[in-house]
Scaffold this motif. Structure first.
Motif, mmCIF file in Angstrom:
data_model
loop_
_atom_site.group_PDB
_atom_site.id
_atom_site.type_symbol
_atom_site.label_atom_id
_atom_site.label_comp_id
_atom_site.label_asym_id
_atom_site.label_seq_id
_atom_site.Cartn_x
_atom_site.Cartn_y
_atom_site.Cartn_z
ATOM 1 N N GLN A 1 88.417 -13.664 23.633
ATOM 2 C CA GLN A 1 88.197 -13.876 22.197
ATOM 3 C C GLN A 1 88.621 -12.647 21.410
ATOM 4 N N ALA A 2 88.219 -11.463 21.887
ATOM 5 C CA ALA A 2 88.528 -10.221 21.169
ATOM 6 C C ALA A 2 90.018 -9.897 21.232
ATOM 7 N N PHE A 3 90.615 -9.974 22.426
ATOM 8 C CA PHE A 3 92.015 -9.565 22.576
ATOM 9 C C PHE A 3 92.979 -10.572 21.965
ATOM 10 N N GLU A 4 92.660 -11.880 22.032
ATOM 11 C CA GLU A 4 93.547 -12.866 21.428
ATOM 12 C C GLU A 4 93.559 -12.733 19.915
ATOM 13 N N ILE A 5 92.378 -12.564 19.308
ATOM 14 C CA ILE A 5 92.345 -12.427 17.852
ATOM 15 C C ILE A 5 92.974 -11.096 17.439
ATOM 16 N N MET A 6 92.855 -10.081 18.294
ATOM 17 C CA MET A 6 93.503 -8.802 18.021
ATOM 18 C C MET A 6 95.017 -8.988 17.942
ATOM 19 N N ALA A 7 95.560 -9.760 18.878
ATOM 20 C CA ALA A 7 97.007 -9.980 18.925
ATOM 21 C C ALA A 7 97.484 -10.823 17.752
ATOM 22 N N ILE A 8 96.818 -11.936 17.483
ATOM 23 C CA ILE A 8 97.284 -12.862 16.449
ATOM 24 C C ILE A 8 97.019 -12.306 15.056
ATOM 25 N N ALA A 9 95.913 -11.578 14.866
ATOM 26 C CA ALA A 9 95.595 -11.034 13.546
ATOM 27 C C ALA A 9 96.588 -9.951 13.145
ATOM 28 N N GLY B 1 107.220 0.589 13.388
ATOM 29 C CA GLY B 1 108.091 -0.565 13.252
ATOM 30 C C GLY B 1 107.442 -1.834 13.769
ATOM 31 N N MET B 2 107.915 -2.960 13.243
ATOM 32 C CA MET B 2 107.333 -4.237 13.623
ATOM 33 C C MET B 2 107.633 -4.603 15.066
ATOM 34 N N ASP B 3 108.739 -4.089 15.632
ATOM 35 C CA ASP B 3 109.038 -4.397 17.028
ATOM 36 C C ASP B 3 107.970 -3.819 17.952
ATOM 37 N N VAL B 4 107.572 -2.581 17.685
ATOM 38 C CA VAL B 4 106.496 -1.972 18.475
ATOM 39 C C VAL B 4 105.182 -2.702 18.224
ATOM 40 N N GLY B 5 104.929 -3.084 16.940
ATOM 41 C CA GLY B 5 103.702 -3.810 16.615
ATOM 42 C C GLY B 5 103.615 -5.140 17.338
ATOM 43 N N GLY C 1 99.606 -12.162 12.056
ATOM 44 C CA GLY C 1 99.387 -13.023 10.897
ATOM 45 C C GLY C 1 99.066 -12.282 9.618
ATOM 46 N N ASN C 2 98.257 -11.231 9.699
ATOM 47 C CA ASN C 2 97.813 -10.546 8.493
ATOM 48 C C ASN C 2 98.879 -9.648 7.876
ATOM 49 N N ASN C 3 99.890 -9.275 8.646
ATOM 50 C CA ASN C 3 100.962 -8.431 8.110
ATOM 51 C C ASN C 3 102.304 -9.156 8.166
ATOM 52 N N LEU C 4 102.263 -10.458 8.481
ATOM 53 C CA LEU C 4 103.501 -11.214 8.645
ATOM 54 C C LEU C 4 104.291 -11.311 7.342
ATOM 55 N N ILE C 5 103.589 -11.404 6.210
ATOM 56 C CA ILE C 5 104.304 -11.554 4.942
ATOM 57 C C ILE C 5 105.187 -10.336 4.660
ATOM 58 N N THR C 6 104.766 -9.157 5.090
ATOM 59 C CA THR C 6 105.584 -7.954 4.909
ATOM 60 C C THR C 6 106.871 -8.057 5.712
ATOM 61 N N TYR C 7 106.771 -8.532 6.947
ATOM 62 C CA TYR C 7 107.942 -8.688 7.810
ATOM 63 C C TYR C 7 108.882 -9.771 7.283
ATOM 64 N N VAL C 8 108.317 -10.903 6.884
ATOM 65 C CA VAL C 8 109.131 -12.021 6.396
ATOM 66 C C VAL C 8 109.858 -11.623 5.106
ATOM 67 N N PHE C 9 109.185 -10.888 4.235
ATOM 68 C CA PHE C 9 109.761 -10.496 2.945
ATOM 69 C C PHE C 9 110.788 -9.367 3.108
ATOM 70 N N VAL D 1 90.231 -3.940 14.961
ATOM 71 C CA VAL D 1 91.233 -3.159 15.689
ATOM 72 C C VAL D 1 92.642 -3.553 15.246
ATOM 73 N N ALA D 2 92.872 -4.863 15.078
ATOM 74 C CA ALA D 2 94.196 -5.340 14.665
ATOM 75 C C ALA D 2 94.582 -4.808 13.293
ATOM 76 N N LEU D 3 93.618 -4.820 12.369
ATOM 77 C CA LEU D 3 93.928 -4.481 10.980
ATOM 78 C C LEU D 3 93.901 -2.988 10.696
ATOM 79 N N THR D 4 93.479 -2.216 11.663
ATOM 80 C CA THR D 4 93.507 -0.759 11.501
ATOM 81 C C THR D 4 94.556 -0.167 12.441
ATOM 82 N N VAL D 5 94.285 -0.205 13.721
ATOM 83 C CA VAL D 5 95.172 0.438 14.702
ATOM 84 C C VAL D 5 96.526 -0.252 14.776
ATOM 85 N N LEU D 6 96.523 -1.590 14.968
ATOM 86 C CA LEU D 6 97.792 -2.288 15.203
ATOM 87 C C LEU D 6 98.651 -2.359 13.940
ATOM 88 N N VAL D 7 98.030 -2.576 12.787
ATOM 89 C CA VAL D 7 98.812 -2.597 11.547
ATOM 90 C C VAL D 7 99.353 -1.198 11.245
#
Length: 555
Positions: free
Chosen positions: A3-11, A182-186, A14-22, A169-175
């Motif tokens: 539960q923790a690691f999957e939401i870490m990966a997808i969040a 870079g998004m490739d590393v993310g 998903g939460n920074n995807l608009i930056t990449y798409v734009f 963790v996703a929204l602090t460390v991973l973002v």
């Protein structure tokens, strides 16, 4: 763990995807927002498929394992495309340049294939994580007892705590990694987190109580409607004692007991599906006669649909926090120190940091205190918990509208002052608190309404609320643009520059929809509570009966 690691990966995606798409795929801002909301909406809609496959054919564990690897493959493909320049359009500044080349052809195909592999895997995984975990706490008849209900409710709070840790963790460390490296590393780090989650899942395999699949869940549902139509000329009895509920036929076998249950007194025409024929004919096999358990489950499904529908606007507001609020933060002063800038997407971590403290406090302090007042084992019932969240979320959009109006005025007036990014923190804080009530209450409510063999499917319905909320967001954005640009003017959300848009008015519109939705929920929750009556019926599974009694008592 998963539960923790999957939401870490997808969040983190998903939460920074608009930056990449734009910025990297060069889609216009409104189209970028719709791509993100459609992706997340599809992901949650696919949870129905995951729940169906689990209950009917694969079981929760194998469904999680198979689709976990599907999700992992999507993350890897995203990382590969983000790393190789030949798989992306030429670099271009979307704000400075007049026209940037939008991704198309094979490159667009790779992007959307990767994105929807992630959506398929995550969507089918999510409801099974919750249902499989809850199945470890269920014993025959236990969830009718007070202690069993409290333990199950505590599990849902613990699962949400795990969710909050992963999000934080996703929204602090991973973002931060995405922004700095870079998004490739993310995307690569998201793939690594997903792999660790799968290892965590497999590590506990010898301890799990695995509920076997019980055949297609569609069969007993369809059988009830077919039998009700076939027996439409029968007189519907006023006493439940004359209804057939002892035998259970077909591939989908429900656990049956002789017990007091909470019967739904709406949709009485479906009761004819378990009325023995009055002409002496035998209807004991095939689709001519259903058990009372099967009829009650179909009636429960029909009754929870309005409750489900009332949470769609709530998730439309969530969609704004993952799209326009990120862009709102990008237009503000992101400096925390001389050489450190806060990634706008990381502001979404604020509520989860708060909830890591609030969720244990809710379980340890709030529930025992309120339990003494209400007599309800979980403090307040799931329906009451949903209602609190639906009311509170309105103030998230009020805060967002006020801050955006001030940010836009400061920027347009040219006074040289740029509003600090922390001004948008309140909208995230209020939403996080309301989500603690609504999201957990909805999952607990749906899980406890289901009989054995349908837990994953009913749990997946809660995720469909996210899906429809994000789809509604896409519809609202397009509709608002169309309506507000009618007389040749610019639409509220039609530009790539928020200073030219009227995002504040769009937020006020959502606040108005939210408060109307809350009153709509009050009507349907009272309607649901008044639909329940306690009767003694032979052959009806008791799973969820006590929860329906709690909801009736809260009316």
């Amino acid at each position: 763990g998963i539960q923790a690691f999957e939401i870490m990966a997808i969040a983190a995606v998903g939460n920074n995807l608009i930056t990449y798409v734009f910025n990297e795929m060069h889609f216009p801002l409104s189209k970028s927002a719709n791509i993100v909301t459609n992706f997340i909406g599809t992901m949650f809609l696919l949870s129905l498929l995951g729940g169906f496959l689990s209950d009917s054919y694969l079981g929760s564990f194998w469904t999680m394992l198979i689709f976990g690897f599907v999700e992992l493959s999507g993350f890897i493909l995203l990382a590969v495309q983000a790393h190789l320049p030949q798989l992306r359009p030429p670099a271009c500044d979307m704000k400075a340049a007049g026209q940037c080349e939008e991704v198309a052809g094979v490159k667009a195909g790779i992007f959307f294939a990767a994105l929807y592999l992630v959506a398929l895997g995550s969507g089918c995984l999510k409801p099974n994580i919750i249902a499989h975990g809850a199945d470890q706490f269920r014993r025959d008849g236990e969830d009718q007892a007070v202690d069993g209900g409290k333990r199950l409710s505590s599990y849902f709070n613990a699962a949400y705590f795990s969710f909050c840790v992963g999000e934080m963790v996703a929204l602090t460390v991973l973002v931060w990694v995405q922004t700095r490296s870079g998004m490739d590393v993310g995307f690569g780090v998201s793939a690594a987190a997903m792999a660790v989650g799968l290892v965590s899942l497999v590590a506990g395999v010898v301890f799990y109580r695995n509920k076997p699949p019980q055949g297609s869940i569609c069969t007993p549902i369809a059988k009830v409607f077919v039998a009700a139509v076939a027996e439409r000329k029968q007189v519907c009895p006023s006493s439940r004692a004359t209804l057939q509920g002892i035998s259970s036929t077909g591939a989908h076998e429900m656990r049956l007991n002789t017990t007091n249950i909470c019967r739904i007194n709406k949709f009485r025409f479906l009761d004819k599906a378990c009325v023995k024929a009055q002409d002496g004919g035998s209807k004991e096999s095939g689709w001519g006669l259903c058990t009372a358990a099967e009829v009650e489950q179909v009636k429960v499904l029909l009754c929870v649909v309005p409750i489900f529908a009332c949470t769609i606007v709530f998730n439309t507001i969530l969609a704004q926090l993952q799209t326009f609020s990120v862009q709102q933060g990008s237009a503000m002063d992101t400096r925390l120190a001389a050489n450190f800038h806060a990634p706008p997407a990381s502001l979404q971590a604020i509520p989860y940091i708060m909830l890591i403290v609030f969720v244990p406090a809710y379980e340890a302090v709030f529930v025992p205190a309120v339990r003494r007042l209400t007599g309800v084992g979980t403090g307040i019932t799931p329906l009451q918990r949903i209602g609190v969240g639906l009311f509170a979320v309105t103030f998230s959009m009020v805060a967002a509208a006020l801050v955006e109006a001030r940010r836009r005025h400061s920027s347009v007036s040219g006074d040289g002052r740029t509003l600090s990014i922390f001004w948008i923190a309140p909208q995230f804080l209020v939403f996080g608190l309301s989500e603690m009530f609504t999201a957990v209450g909805l999952i607990e409510f749906f899980y406890k309404q289901s009989l054995s063999g349908m837990q994953a499917f009913l749990t997946s319905m809660t995720y469909c609320s996210y899906s429809f909320g994000f789809y509604l967001s896409s519809v609202l954005v397009s509709l608002v643009n169309r309506v507000t640009s009618r007389n040749g003017g610019n639409g509220w959300l039609s530009n790539n520059d928020l200073d030219k848009d009227r995002l504040d008015l769009f937020y006020w519109l959502l606040a108005a929809l939210s408060i109307l939705n809350f009153f709509n929920f009050l009507f349907w929750s009272r309607w649901y509570s008044n639909s329940v009556e306690t009767v003694q019926v032979a052959g009806v599974g008791g799973d969820g009966g006590s929860e329906q009694e709690d909801e009736k008592g809260s009316a």
